[in-house]
Structures are given as C-alpha cells and as structure tokens.
Design an enzyme around this catalytic site. Structure first.
Site, PDB file in Angstrom:
ATOM      1  N   ASN A  20      62.847  40.618  49.559  1.00  0.00           N
ATOM      2  CA  ASN A  20      62.732  41.505  50.727  1.00  0.00           C
ATOM      3  C   ASN A  20      64.117  41.682  51.330  1.00  0.00           C
ATOM      4  O   ASN A  20      64.910  42.469  50.838  1.00  0.00           O
ATOM      5  CB  ASN A  20      61.748  40.921  51.742  1.00  0.00           C
ATOM      6  CG  ASN A  20      61.697  41.743  53.018  1.00  0.00           C
ATOM      7  OD1 ASN A  20      61.627  42.966  52.942  1.00  0.00           O
ATOM      8  ND2 ASN A  20      61.751  41.103  54.170  1.00  0.00           N
ATOM      9  N   GLU A  21      64.431  40.921  52.400  1.00  0.00           N
ATOM     10  CA  GLU A  21      65.784  41.037  52.961  1.00  0.00           C
ATOM     11  C   GLU A  21      66.610  39.869  52.445  1.00  0.00           C
ATOM     12  O   GLU A  21      66.999  38.989  53.205  1.00  0.00           O
ATOM     13  CB  GLU A  21      65.713  41.054  54.488  1.00  0.00           C
ATOM     14  CG  GLU A  21      65.250  42.398  55.007  1.00  0.00           C
ATOM     15  CD  GLU A  21      65.293  42.509  56.515  1.00  0.00           C
ATOM     16  OE1 GLU A  21      65.236  41.473  57.193  1.00  0.00           O
ATOM     17  OE2 GLU A  21      65.377  43.648  57.010  1.00  0.00           O
TER      18      GLU A  21
ATOM     19  N   CYS B 169      59.066  40.202  55.943  1.00  0.00           N
ATOM     20  CA  CYS B 169      59.369  38.761  55.953  1.00  0.00           C
ATOM     21  C   CYS B 169      58.255  37.906  55.379  1.00  0.00           C
ATOM     22  O   CYS B 169      58.522  36.798  54.901  1.00  0.00           O
ATOM     23  CB  CYS B 169      59.665  38.314  57.380  1.00  0.00           C
ATOM     24  SG  CYS B 169      61.213  38.959  58.013  1.00  0.00           S
TER      25      CYS B 169
ATOM     26  N   GLU C 236      53.169  45.666  56.499  1.00  0.00           N
ATOM     27  CA  GLU C 236      53.312  44.210  56.564  1.00  0.00           C
ATOM     28  C   GLU C 236      52.257  43.668  57.505  1.00  0.00           C
ATOM     29  O   GLU C 236      51.907  44.311  58.507  1.00  0.00           O
ATOM     30  CB  GLU C 236      54.711  43.824  57.080  1.00  0.00           C
ATOM     31  CG  GLU C 236      54.849  42.314  57.268  1.00  0.00           C
ATOM     32  CD  GLU C 236      56.266  41.835  57.533  1.00  0.00           C
ATOM     33  OE1 GLU C 236      57.094  42.639  57.977  1.00  0.00           O
ATOM     34  OE2 GLU C 236      56.518  40.640  57.288  1.00  0.00           O
TER      35      GLU C 236
HETATM   36  O1  AHR Z   1      59.761  45.162  60.073  1.00  0.00           O
HETATM   37  C1  AHR Z   1      59.816  43.898  60.639  1.00  0.00           C
HETATM   38  C2  AHR Z   1      60.747  42.968  59.881  1.00  0.00           C
HETATM   39  O2  AHR Z   1      62.048  43.459  59.908  1.00  0.00           O
HETATM   40  C3  AHR Z   1      60.441  42.821  58.419  1.00  0.00           C
HETATM   41  O3  AHR Z   1      59.477  41.876  58.178  1.00  0.00           O
HETATM   42  C4  AHR Z   1      61.752  42.396  57.842  1.00  0.00           C
HETATM   43  O4  AHR Z   1      61.907  42.792  56.515  1.00  0.00           O
HETATM   44  C5  AHR Z   1      62.764  43.004  58.783  1.00  0.00           C
HETATM   45  O5  AHR Z   1      63.701  42.089  59.198  1.00  0.00           O
END
Ligand code: AHR
Length: 657
Positions: free
Chosen positions: A376-377, A242, A45
């Site tokens: 993602n989340e 994120c 990321e």
């Molecule tokens: O790894 C950091 C963050 O943690 C990521 O962006 C997210 O997916 C998670 O909450």
C-alpha cells in the site's frame, strides 16, 4: 440570424460577470490517445466503519463474541444480573483459533434473561414493514431453552417479536427467522430472550435487512452500493489502505481468511481502532463478512475492474514497520504464494485449486482480474527488495498481470523520490501516487503530469483528497472549495490521460459518528447516506469520461489556472459529442468565449455545481450542492459560456460531421 446563444444557459448567480477576451478553442482534430476505461475509479477501505457498520449489511456488532473483549456491544437484560454463571464466555482457542468464542447460556426453571445488541455506533435503524432476517447459530447441550427475539425502538417499545423453538438435534444448528418491523426507528436494538430450563451454546446472532443490494441474503447495504453504482467506476481498489499492512505482520490483511463460510473467517484487529488518538474506536474490528469474494462480486455488479492490493511482506511503516525475512520458508514465500493464489482464485478455471474454490462459492466465470497492487504506502530499500521478488514470481506465471507499485505516503517525502527513481529504472507497469494536500495545492498541481515521461510507467493516482483545514486535520470538511480544487486537478489528469491511467478519491465512506478520518466521499448513518460535493465532481468526470483526448486551449496553451479557470476536453465516439470540463475557482462569474472549429451550430447541455465555497452537504441537507443541467443552443461560431463563481461545469456538445 442571431449570432448569440439563443438560449443563454443560466446566469448561475448574481455576482458581476467578468468578460475576458481570451478565446477558448476546442479541437478534436488530433486525438492524442484514448481515454482509459479505468480512468475514474474507487478506493475502498474498511476505515470510518466503511465495511462493518457500513457497506456490509450486518446490523449486530460482535455477532459471534469473537472480539478480544467478547461481550463488546452486548448488554445483559435485565441489567441487574440474576446470578453469576447464566452467561459464560467459552473460549476454545486451542482447538479453533478462527472462531474461538461462544456464549454458554445456563438456565434454571424460572429464569428469563436476555442479551441486547445496539448495533454499530448509534443503534440499529429499522424501516416500517421491512422484514429483517435473524440468524442464530447454537447448540443445545441440555434441551429446554426457548428463545424470543424482539426488535426494540429507542424507547424500548417492541417493533417485532418472534418465538423460536430451538432444534434438539445434536451439534451446531443454524436457524433463520424473519421479523417485520411495524414502525421506523433510528436508534433501535435487538433483544434476544432466553427462557425455560436447560443449557445452550450460542456462537452467532446475526441480523440483516432483507432489502440488501440485489436482495442477497447476508449482503451489502443497498443505498450505499447504489451510490457506488451511480459513479460508474472504472475500477475498484480494495481492501485498502493501511488495513492491508496492519500495525504488525500478524495483523496484516490475509485474503484467504476472508472467503467462504462466514464462521471460518477470522475476526481481525483494525489499525483504525487506535490510530487516530482523538477519535479512538476500541470496538473497531473486521468480521470479514465483506471479504474478497464479495469484493470481486461487487466489482462485477458495478462494472468496475478489480484492483486488489496485497501485503508485500511489510507491516505499516508509520507504526511497527515489521518486515518478513527475504529467505527461508517463514520468509516471503507465503506472501508471494498468496498473490499467485489470488490470481488463480480470480481468474483460474475449474481445473485449478483456487479457481475451483471460486466456482464452489458461486461464481463460475472468471473475475477477469488484470491488475494487482503489491503493497500500500510502502517505501524504501526493504520495499524495493520485496517488490522485486513478487514481480518476478507474478510475471513468470501471469505475464499479463499489471502490477501496481507503491511510492510511500507523500509526494514531497524523500521516500517518494527514491521509490519513483527505482520504479522508473525497473520500467514497472504502474506507479501509485498519493496526495492529501490543501485545495491550493490541488489547484496549483493541475500541471503536475504535463512534464511526465510519456514513455515511462503509467500513473495511478491511488489516493487523493483536498484537505480543507489541514493535512490529516479532524476539522476537514467536504466543502465545495475542496471539491472544485480536486476538479481542477482532475482536468490535469484528463489532459494527461495518455500516462495517467487511473485515479481514485480516498477514503470512500464514513459513518457520521463512527469516523476516524475526514474528508470522505460518501457519509452515512445507520439509516441513510448523502453525497458530498466531492462525490458529484467524481461523478461528473466519470459519467463524462469520453473516449478520446481532445484539447481546449487559450492562446495555444492548456488552461491551467489562467484567470482562475481550469479546463480539459474529450470526445465521445459512441455519442458523437465533445465534452468540455471547466472549473472557475474565483469569486466572480467568468464569461468565456468559446470556439469549436468545424461546428456550425452548438447544441448540447451544460451541467454544473456551484455555490459558496464553504458549503457542505449533510444528512439533513443532502442536496445543498448537487448538479443541475440546462440545454444550450446557438448558431454562432463563437459562443460565450457563463462560468458561475466557484463552479464546475461540464458541457456536452453534439459534434456534427
Ligand atoms: O485513506 C486513508 C489512509 O490514507 C489510507 O489507509 C492510507 O493508505 C493513507 O495513508
């Protein structure tokens, strides 16, 4: 005949050994399942300067003046302004919203003025004798401007200088020139001097080292890719995290804006600029110079299966939590279309629009993408509804595509239970679980997957990292204790590799001054980088992945923390070896009696890391914790392994017929 190990591998430390009567029995008789080739992979990321200011080799911050504050990272030289109007930011957003801004330089006959860029975070690092590639994109609107480019060290001493005579041709021109640094510099800068009389518009000033990964112009930082390569990852998940979601849908990651000509890639906001209050990064934006084509190419380079994650029509549920409407043209359709087009971009042939696009960018062969993450989340009924729409469309056109489905942000949150039950009822392909928890949790949860439904969806442990101080704490460190607890958890993954098909530590990279989140697998500054103990744990698992699930049992039971030891075993068909992984999480050496029925002699190696649990590596001490290997040999049926206090050991033994 000696019945003890002839070469007792090493007394790793001076603490008193504790001998336990349990025998660890390794069996390769019933190979329960193959070890998936994807088992150990990477999560990438653009957080902590992972891409811009990190993996992406660009050294100039805000190279095209497109940040919301267009002079971010640029200082005028001399600092005392000669007069107003010499440098004017011009914004053509109404005609070009992708590359809206450029700088107009207006010179009168005696003017000598300049711009200084100090690069990302702590200044540019230059290496003696290395050529740097400077690219200028400009147009002369009133010819007569001359340019000098100078590399400076922290004391403003010139390390390299070139003169550039701009082209008088009409329209935008691009000129490239090399500067060879005559010395090393840790905190250098780039000075561009404009002199003469005339007018010029400058749209991009870019500087790359020439020793990028595979020497690609405008490419990736070689030392950082090398570290990824040396992990032999089974897959690469990108671009997050994120940043896939964005705080608002407007800020979501859109892959089509990240391919092709770099001037046509829109500068985007980063959620990481203001998410962590104590570590604000107001100058954090995404140039997208590292875009989807480069991600796929990186996968090819390091032998990883590509796993892109796309926005599911929802922005980050921790912040603005916007959703795209489910119906209508302005609804979910464009999001779903992006997913379908991405598959075509990665895998399509020259007869397809997006396959043709990939080929035009220089990659004729398919990128062989087999997995795609939707969200993602994300969580809740809104996610479930949107996911269903994506799944139907993707499976209809590409039935072979394995879809990775999210379960939110935490295994304890009610949202996890809800999503997990929805996804299991739908019999989805792969469920993504994330764990940021204490080392104690990781030790205790090596058993987590023992009870999972063997016929249910495959599991992707898509993000995990032990938090040494507290979940989300900025005091977390990548100490040995955190790494060992992850190793213990990973023995549990390996023992359950029939259902856990992929796992990746997160996050991957962090700049030592530009970070927002800790812990991270690899830390770097602008000149160098180091591996954490956690990196070595990942590497030891990955390089010793094996091909088939074997077992190592104590009294007929899996070794999941009895006597503070965790263990797993695999076979490697190609090398004819048995590989045993053992974690000793206690403060004393453990002597463990081992037997491998059927083996007359034990020949192999033992590789391990060990030390004080609070130990960390650093830029100045990068190898305080690093794996060491010794040979082992015995003709005994039972042999004794010394497991050092606080250690992780990988034993490879020749498996004779
Ligand atoms: O790894 C950091 C963050 O943690 C990521 O962006 C997210 O997916 C998670 O909450």
């Amino acid at each position: 005949m000696c019945k003890k190990i002839v070469l007792v591998f090493f007394l790793w430390c001076f603490l008193l050994p504790v001998f336990s009567q349990d025998i660890y029995t390794v069996s390769t008789k019933n190979i329960k399942a193959k070890i998936p080739s994807t088992l150990w992979g990477l999560f990438f990321e653009d957080i902590n300067r992972g891409a811009d200011g990190g993996l992406y080799g660009e050294m100039v911050e805000n190279r095209s003046f497109d940040f919301p504050k267009p002079m971010t990272a640029w200082d005028e030289w001399p600092s005392q302004r000669l007069r107003d109007g010499i440098f004017v930011v011009t914004n053509q957003i109404t005609s070009n919203d992708v590359n809206p801004k450029y700088l107009s330089v207006n010179l009168q006959p005696t003017d000598t003025v300049g711009l200084i860029n100090t690069g990302f975070d702590e200044g540019m690092a230059f290496t003696k004798d290395l050529p740097y590639s400077l690219t200028l994109r400009y147009r002369q609107t009133m010819p007569g401007v001359h340019i000098r480019a100078i590399l400076l060290n922290a004391m403003n001493r010139s390390l390299a200088e070139v003169s550039i005579t701009p082209s008088n041709k009409n329209g935008w021109q691009e000129q490239q020139i090399h500067l060879v640094s005559k010395d090393n510099a840790a905190k250098g800068k780039l000075l561009i001097i404009f002199e003469g009389a005339g007018r010029m518009d400058v749209d991009r000033i870019s500087l790359f080292p020439t020793d990028t990964w595979k020497n690609r112009p405008g490419g990736l930082r070689r030392d950082l890719v090398q570290k990824l390569y040396e992990l032999h990852p089974g897959f690469l998940r990108f671009p997050g995290g994120c940043i896939v979601e964005g705080n608002t849908l407007d800020q979501r990651y859109q892959w089509k804006q990240t391919i092709g000509n770099i001037d046509a890639r829109k500068t985007m906001a980063s959620v990481w600029s203001d998410r962590i209050g104590q570590r604000p990064a107001p100058d954090y934006f995404q140039s997208n110079g590292l875009g989807f084509f480069e991600y796929f190419q990186l996968c090819d380079d390091i032998g990883a299966s590509p796993l892109p994650i796309l926005n599911c029509g929802m922005s980050c549920q921790f912040t603005e939590a916007e959703v795209a409407p489910l119906i209508g043209n302005g609804g979910l359709d464009p999001y779903v279309q992006d997913a379908l087009d991405l598959i075509e971009f990665a895998n399509g042939d020259s007869k397809t629009k997006w396959g043709q696009k990939r080929i035009s960018l220089g990659h004729t062969a398919s990128f062989n993408m087999k997995m795609l993450g939707v969200g993602n989340e994300n969580w809740g009924p809104q996610y479930a509804e949107r996911l269903a729409v994506f799944t139907k469309a993707i499976k209809q056109k590409y039935p072979y595509m394995q879809i990775v489905n999210a379960t939110g942000y935490s295994r304890i949150a009610p949202v996890f239970k809800y999503m997990d039950s929805v996804l299991r009822a739908r019999k989805v392909d792969i469920i993504d679980e994330h764990f940021y928890a204490s080392p104690e949790w990781f030790y205790a949860n090596s058993k987590r997957y023992d009870q999972y439904d063997r016929k249910g969806p495959k599991i992707f442990v898509g993000e995990y990292a032990a938090q040494s101080d507290g979940v989300g704490s900025l005091k977390n460190t990548n100490n040995l204790q955190s790494a060992l607890s992850e190793a213990a958890f990973m023995t549990g993954i390996e023992r359950n590799a029939d259902i856990v098909s992929m796992a990746s530590y997160a996050p991957l990279f962090a700049h030592v001054s530009g970070w927002q989140w800790t812990p991270n697998l690899i830390w770097f500054d602008n000149a160098s980088s180091y591996n954490t103990p956690n990196y070595y744990v990942q590497q030891l698992f990955s390089l010793n992945k094996g091909t088939g699930m074997a077992s190592v049992l104590s009294n007929g039971k899996a070794i999941e923390g009895q006597d503070s030891v965790w263990a797993s075993a695999v076979t490697d068909q190609s090398t004819h070896e048995i590989i045993i992984k053992l974690v000793n999480g206690s403060s004393v050496v453990k002597q463990k009696k081992m037997e491998i029925p059927g083996l007359e002699t034990i020949t192999g190696t033992i590789t391990g890391i060990w030390g004080d649990p609070k130990t960390v590596n650093s830029l100045s001490s990068p190898a305080t914790i690093e794996p060491k290997t010794k040979n082992i040999y015995t003709d005994a049926k039972n042999f004794v392994l010394d497991l050092p206090a606080y250690s992780f050991s990988v034993v490879r033994i020749k498996n004779q017929p």
